[in-house]
Design a protein around this motif. Structure first.
Motif, mmCIF file in Angstrom:
data_model
loop_
_atom_site.group_PDB
_atom_site.id
_atom_site.type_symbol
_atom_site.label_atom_id
_atom_site.label_comp_id
_atom_site.label_asym_id
_atom_site.label_seq_id
_atom_site.Cartn_x
_atom_site.Cartn_y
_atom_site.Cartn_z
ATOM 1 N N ALA A 125 -41.745 42.204 -30.801
ATOM 2 C CA ALA A 125 -41.725 41.233 -29.718
ATOM 3 C C ALA A 125 -43.157 40.737 -29.518
ATOM 4 C CB ALA A 125 -41.197 41.845 -28.429
ATOM 5 N N THR A 126 -43.296 39.555 -28.942
ATOM 6 C CA THR A 126 -44.613 39.050 -28.563
ATOM 7 C C THR A 126 -44.599 38.752 -27.065
ATOM 8 O OG1 THR A 126 -44.020 36.771 -29.148
ATOM 9 C CG2 THR A 126 -45.081 38.107 -30.845
ATOM 10 N N ARG A 161 -51.854 36.502 -27.018
ATOM 11 C CA ARG A 161 -50.601 37.237 -27.104
ATOM 12 C C ARG A 161 -50.834 38.712 -27.419
ATOM 13 N NH1 ARG A 161 -49.223 32.326 -29.568
ATOM 14 N NH2 ARG A 161 -47.269 31.379 -28.830
ATOM 15 N N ALA A 209 -37.334 37.687 -19.766
ATOM 16 C CA ALA A 209 -37.137 36.664 -20.793
ATOM 17 C C ALA A 209 -38.202 35.578 -20.734
ATOM 18 C CB ALA A 209 -35.749 36.046 -20.639
ATOM 19 N N SER A 238 -45.583 34.150 -34.567
ATOM 20 C CA SER A 238 -44.454 34.596 -35.388
ATOM 21 C C SER A 238 -44.935 35.638 -36.393
ATOM 22 C CB SER A 238 -43.797 33.417 -36.100
ATOM 23 O OG SER A 238 -44.732 32.728 -36.902
ATOM 24 N N ASN A 266 -40.852 37.593 -26.038
ATOM 25 C CA ASN A 266 -40.148 36.925 -27.133
ATOM 26 C C ASN A 266 -39.779 37.966 -28.178
ATOM 27 O OD1 ASN A 266 -39.179 35.108 -29.049
ATOM 28 N ND2 ASN A 266 -41.222 34.666 -29.845
ATOM 29 N N ARG A 267 -38.519 38.389 -28.177
ATOM 30 C CA ARG A 267 -38.053 39.337 -29.191
ATOM 31 C C ARG A 267 -37.794 38.583 -30.488
ATOM 32 N NH1 ARG A 267 -35.443 44.305 -26.852
ATOM 33 N NH2 ARG A 267 -35.596 44.132 -24.588
ATOM 34 N N GLN A 268 -38.275 39.134 -31.580
ATOM 35 C CA GLN A 268 -38.098 38.482 -32.869
ATOM 36 C C GLN A 268 -36.999 39.182 -33.655
ATOM 37 O OE1 GLN A 268 -41.589 37.334 -34.935
ATOM 38 N NE2 GLN A 268 -42.706 36.860 -33.074
#
Length: 432
Positions: A419-420, A404, A4, A168, A8-10
């Motif tokens: 995800a990033t 990223r 975590a 994003s 970063n799961r979008q």
């Protein structure tokens, strides 16, 4: 560092839409030379029945067909006529048709196909060749996806979108209509046909669907791994994919510069008879290079002077950690960093659970492993375990934007998400 911390799961879900359909050949094959006598006889029976209709009945039937289907497809009448042209040599004694009769004949030998009714998964991502309108500090992208419909036939479809400077991701809305390309040329060869395809340039990229067009692909075009390749200053987008005939698999190559016209070529050599080949984005010491799984277990580095011929290879990565004990594979083209080549991998663990990991390869000699992830980067979450194939997360290619990694990935062979990952944090978790 926990997953975590750097992942970063979008909440951006691309799910299959059964309302998206194309019209495809139905009944006898589109290649008359492949028809057997029984198929030719049946085709002629259908034509006889169409020609037996009174002119006003034929016109009424054609009007009914258009009322039902014209709003669902572009250029439907032209499509029907092109299908009748394809069937011309199969008609034994019918040379004179009215235009309406030809259109009806074409309609009887086509059907609607919901190309992503079952699944939309295994994405790969590359920079869009047209950066008009890209956000400041961001980038436009093209996403390729494997779509699956009736009969588990896989095709290749696309989406476009943007990545903002903060990482994003936004995906453009998909078009309501969809279409398959025109076959511009077909060149038979000892290893199979080389086929050139072209779409109308004014169609949205999400309308473009590439279906199997050769015998080797007849049951699916699977898991395209796209890469933006620097071909001596000329940018070309290549993708290796698995062609499945229903009996055998092999790797093939697709090439495009604009995602409007495409060239599909079978690969040669001992390494081409395996799944999961991924091309490096540039030559290394003057040679093309691939990562491939040749023994259904380990990852190999292969080099070649010929983009279409791949033999041999040296083992690079073997299963080391429990989450990859069953087998390893690559998850798309290696990504060039200052520190080396970042290779995303997949591992199969207990109860056939698929996870995504990473390895760092030496930039000058990619057969040398500098570091690898002890724990997966992405593993199936409790909310992401259910689907067509449970307990699977998978990707066919990520891309770098500044600091990223932008990672599209599939969930349970059903839908896709993003995800990033911060590169520095990722590298900090990897062990030599």
């Amino acid at each position: 560092m926990s997953q975590a911390t750097f992942l970063n799961r979008q909440a951006l879900y691309l799910r299959p839409d059964p309302a998206r359909v194309v019209v495809r050949p139905f009944g006898p094959t589109a290649q008359p030379r492949d028809l057997n006598p029984t198929e030719k006889t049946r085709a002629n029976h259908v034509v006889d029945r169409v020609l037996s209709l009174a002119p006003e009945t034929a016109a009424s039937l054609m009007a009914e067909v258009l009322e039902n289907f014209q709003g669902r497809h572009r250029h439907l009448l032209e499509t029907f006529e092109a299908r009748a042209d394809d069937m011309e040599d199969a008609f034994a004694s019918h040379s004179l048709f009215t235009r309406v009769q030809r259109q009806l004949v074409g309609a009887f030998f086509m059907h609607e196909y919901s190309f992503e009714a079952a699944a939309l998964f295994n994405p790969s991502i590359v920079t869009h060749p047209d950066q008009t309108g890209a956000p400041e500090g961001g980038r436009r992208f093209i996403l390729s996806l494997r779509a699956v419909g009736e009969g588990h036939v896989s095709s290749l479809t696309f989406r476009s979108g943007t990545i903002a400077a903060d990482g994003s991701v936004a995906v453009d809305p998909s078009a309501r209509l969809a279409s398959i390309p025109k076959v511009r040329s077909r060149t038979p060869g000892p290893d199979g046909d080389v086929v050139e395809l072209v779409f109308p340039p004014d169609e949205d990229i999400s309308e473009r669907v590439i279906f199997p067009v050769t015998e080797s692909q007849s049951n699916g075009i699977e898991d395209a791994r796209f890469v933006e390749f620097d071909e001596g200053g000329r940018r070309v987008f290549y993708a290796t994919y698995t062609a499945y005939s229903g009996r055998a698999i092999r790797s093939e190559l697709i090439e495009t510069t604009d995602f409007v016209s495409f060239r599909m070529t079978p690969l040669r050599g001992s390494a081409s008879h395996n799944k999961g080949m991924a091309l490096f984005p540039r030559r290394i010491d003057g040679r093309y290079a691939m990562i491939s799984r040749q023994d259904n277990e380990n990852l190999y580095l292969i080099t070649s002077d010929d983009l279409h011929t791949w033999d041999g290879g040296v083992p690079v990565l073997k299963p080391q950690f429990p989450w990859e004990f069953m087998q390893m594979g690559n998850c798309g083209a290696p990504i060039e960093l200052d520190e080396g080549w970042l290779l995303l991998t997949h591992g199969v663990g207990p109860v056939r659970k698929y996870s995504i990991g990473a390895a760092l390869l030496d930039k000058a000699d990619p057969s040398k492993v500098l570091a690898r992830s002890r724990e997966p980067l992405v593993r199936p979450e409790p909310s992401e375990r259910e689907g067509y194939v449970p307990n699977v997360v998978y990707t066919c290619g990520a891309m770098r934007l500044h600091d990223r990694i932008i990672l599209p990935y599939a969930v349970s062979d059903t839908f896709s998400n993003f995800a990033t990952i911060k590169i520095a944090a990722l590298l900090g978790t990897m062990e030599g």
